[in-house]
Design a protein around this motif. Structure first.
Motif, short mmCIF file in Angstrom:
data_model
loop_
_atom_site.label_atom_id
_atom_site.label_comp_id
_atom_site.label_asym_id
_atom_site.label_seq_id
_atom_site.Cartn_x
_atom_site.Cartn_y
_atom_site.Cartn_z
N PRO A 34 -1.23 5.43 -12.32
CA PRO A 34 -2.69 5.53 -12.35
C PRO A 34 -3.15 6.99 -12.33
O PRO A 34 -2.35 7.88 -12.08
N ASP A 35 -4.40 7.23 -12.59
CA ASP A 35 -4.95 8.58 -12.67
C ASP A 35 -4.89 9.25 -11.29
O ASP A 35 -5.62 8.84 -10.37
N PRO A 36 -4.04 10.27 -11.10
CA PRO A 36 -3.90 10.89 -9.77
C PRO A 36 -5.12 11.70 -9.34
O PRO A 36 -5.23 12.09 -8.16
N SER A 37 -6.05 11.97 -10.26
CA SER A 37 -7.25 12.71 -9.89
C SER A 37 -8.42 11.79 -9.59
O SER A 37 -9.50 12.25 -9.20
N ASP A 38 -8.23 10.49 -9.74
CA ASP A 38 -9.26 9.51 -9.42
C ASP A 38 -9.42 9.42 -7.90
O ASP A 38 -8.43 9.20 -7.19
N PRO A 39 -10.64 9.58 -7.37
CA PRO A 39 -10.85 9.55 -5.91
C PRO A 39 -10.32 8.27 -5.25
O PRO A 39 -9.77 8.31 -4.14
N ASP A 40 -10.47 7.13 -5.94
CA ASP A 40 -9.99 5.87 -5.38
C ASP A 40 -8.46 5.86 -5.28
O ASP A 40 -7.89 5.32 -4.34
N VAL A 41 -7.80 6.47 -6.29
CA VAL A 41 -6.34 6.55 -6.28
C VAL A 41 -5.87 7.50 -5.18
O VAL A 41 -4.89 7.22 -4.47
N ILE A 42 -6.57 8.61 -5.04
CA ILE A 42 -6.23 9.58 -3.97
C ILE A 42 -6.35 8.92 -2.60
O ILE A 42 -5.48 9.07 -1.73
N LYS A 43 -7.43 8.17 -2.41
CA LYS A 43 -7.64 7.47 -1.14
C LYS A 43 -6.53 6.45 -0.89
O LYS A 43 -5.98 6.35 0.22
N ALA A 44 -6.16 5.70 -1.95
CA ALA A 44 -5.10 4.69 -1.81
C ALA A 44 -3.77 5.37 -1.46
O ALA A 44 -2.99 4.85 -0.65
N TYR A 45 -3.53 6.53 -2.05
CA TYR A 45 -2.28 7.26 -1.77
C TYR A 45 -2.25 7.70 -0.31
O TYR A 45 -1.22 7.58 0.37
N GLU A 46 -3.37 8.22 0.18
CA GLU A 46 -3.45 8.68 1.57
C GLU A 46 -3.28 7.53 2.55
O GLU A 46 -2.75 7.71 3.65
#
Length: 506
Positions: free
Chosen positions: A245-257
């Motif tokens: 998925p797009d690593p710069s997408d805020p939702d993806v960043i939040k899911a990663y954290e």
């Protein structure tokens, strides 16, 4: 019967537990919960999506394991005892050593080959000797797609490559042995083209030849690579790669954290080239200084093959290489290497049919190379003969790389005083054991004594192929391979007979 392999493969070091197999599925006919897990299914259950690709990539190469229902073994080679074609009918001229193997092709800048062989695209393992051996043999070789990824010093600015120093080393691997025959060609896929690799190669490093490629490894799609974390994903995205998925997408960043983010993958773009793009693009590359332009195609649908040949004709490219099912080097999906595309000889039949039709329309046709699973002189001869004068060269990739690797390894062992047991009967030094080193000295002088054993290995292997082809040509009393045709072949099976009668695609 089933032509597909079992659910076991060298791609992944997997094997069936039982000797009893269900032919259609490839599974053990008796599957038990007591099994420790050695087959493809078990590996998939543990590693998931990444097992679509071989897990044994790296310093090795893999290819199709499928036993196709037709290949060049379905033909024997014919022979004659009367006459002499291509030479005067006397003992001094009509002999094996006078069989002419030379080829020449190219619309505007002719390329000469000492023999009808080309080493297709590759940029892994011992590429230095692969390219060097090609120059020594006097044949073309191709730097594989995504070569930029081999350079840790690569620099990209504003979406274009501005620093690619490893490319010079790749080109020089051929150039330092160049003797006026063959050529080193840089292959570019859609990603390379978008990043301006052709421009950089021509303007900065003086590359003379570019090959534009349809499909990864000419096996259909582009590779997918799993990324270890979001940081690597962001770095790939910044270099212009597609990342999911797009690593710069805020939702993806939040899911990663939060530890609930799916795996990151980088996926190279599929080529969506067409005539409207390719014809002017090829003209543009020529205007920059490219002397020769090539296309690389595979065993796609019949209409796709025809379209590529038509584009090549209109753009006046110098050669098109067609890669049939059965080849590969390990960057394609496992099942795509086994189950996709036209088998090499069927693909060659299709290409020849198309070319014959287009020639009747008066169209100019680029030189044609056929590749995909070739490793011996009988296969090369059969492809040239089946080509009926249409096939200019045969591509030998995996086998030539095997020669590069083994030539280098054996050379190292000899220098260490550890001569392999099976070679001790030939001597104890490189000069004694490498039988065709004398031929290299005849070309390059005594400096050949210092050549890399891996490159000598490639030269020797190709030299053997050429010498073998000469024998088969002389067997048919043809002393110039330009005269080879299908009368030099004997179909052995019903499938082979149907193919030669044009019934395969009915």
């Amino acid at each position: 019967m089933s032509y597909s392999p079992r659910l076991s493969s060298a791609f992944n070091d997997t094997k069936n537990r039982s000797t009893h197999i269900s032919p259609q599925s490839g599974m053990c006919s008796f599957c038990t919960e007591e099994c420790e897990g050695t087959c493809e299914i078990v590996l998939s259950a543990v590693l998931g999506a990444q097992t679509v690709y071989p897990t044994n990539t790296g310093a090795n190469q893999v290819a199709s394991e499928k036993d196709y229902p037709i290949d060049f073994s379905h033909f024997n080679i014919n022979g004659h005892v009367f006459g002499a074609v291509g030479a005067n009918k006397n003992y001094d001229e009509a002999n094996i050593y006078h069989v002419k193997l030379e080829r020449e092709f190219g619309k505007y800048n002719p390329v000469k080959l000492t023999m009808p062989i080309i080493l297709p695209a590759l940029i892994k393992m011992n590429w230095e000797d692969y390219f060097g051996g090609a120059a020594m043999a006097g044949v073309c070789c191709v730097i594989g797609e995504d070569a930029r990824n081999k350079d840790p010093e690569l620099q990209i600015k504003d979406g274009k490559v501005i620093h690619f120093p490893a490319l010079k080393k790749m080109l020089d691997a051929f150039r330092k042995y160049d003797r006026g025959f063959g050529q080193i060609i840089l292959q570019c896929n859609i990603e390379d083209d978008m990043l301006g690799i052709p421009e950089y190669a021509i303007k900065v490093e003086g590359a003379e030849a570019i090959e534009l490629k349809f499909g990864q490894g000419s096996k259909g799609t582009q590779p997918v690579n799993r990324l270890k974390d979001i940081n690597e994903a962001l770095k790939k995205q910044e270099s212009g790669c597609l990342v999911y998925p797009d690593p710069s997408d805020p939702d993806v960043i939040k899911a990663y954290e939060e530890g609930v983010c799916p795996n990151f993958y980088t996926y190279s773009r599929l080529p969506l080239w067409d005539e409207e793009y390719l014809v002017p693009r090829i003209a543009e590359l020529r205007s920059m200084g490219a002397k020769n332009i090539y296309l690389k195609m595979a065993g796609y649908d019949f209409e796709d093959l025809k379209k590529v040949i038509l584009i090549g004709s209109k753009a006046e490219v110098d050669m098109i290489t067609f890669d049939g099912a059965g080849g590969g080097s390990g960057y394609s999906p496992c099942k795509m290497m086994n189950e996709w595309g036209l088998p090499t000889i069927v693909m060659e039949d299709a290409v020849c049919t198309i070319v014959e039709s287009l020639k009747k329309e008066g169209l100019w046709i680029p030189a044609i190379t056929i590749t995909g699973g070739f490793a011996s002189e009988d296969q090369v001869f059969k492809s040239l003969a089946y080509g009926n004068g249409i096939v200019t060269a045969v591509g030998i990739c995996r086998a030539a790389m095997a020669a590069a690797m083994s030539g280098k390894k054996i050379g190292e062992m000899i220098k260490e005083g550890n001569v392999p047991k099976n070679l001790k009967k030939y001597g104890n030094t490189i000069e004694e054991i490498y039988g065709d080193l004398a031929d290299l000295r005849a070309i390059y002088g005594k400096r050949a004594n210092d050549f890399s054993p891996g490159a000598i290995g490639v030269f020797s292997y190709i030299n053997k192929i050429a010498f073998g082809v000469k024998h088969f040509a002389a067997l048919n009393r043809k002393f110039d391979i330009n005269y080879l045709d299908r009368t030099d072949l004997i179909p052995l099976t019903r499938e082979a007979k149907d193919l030669t009668k044009g019934k395969w695609f009915e």
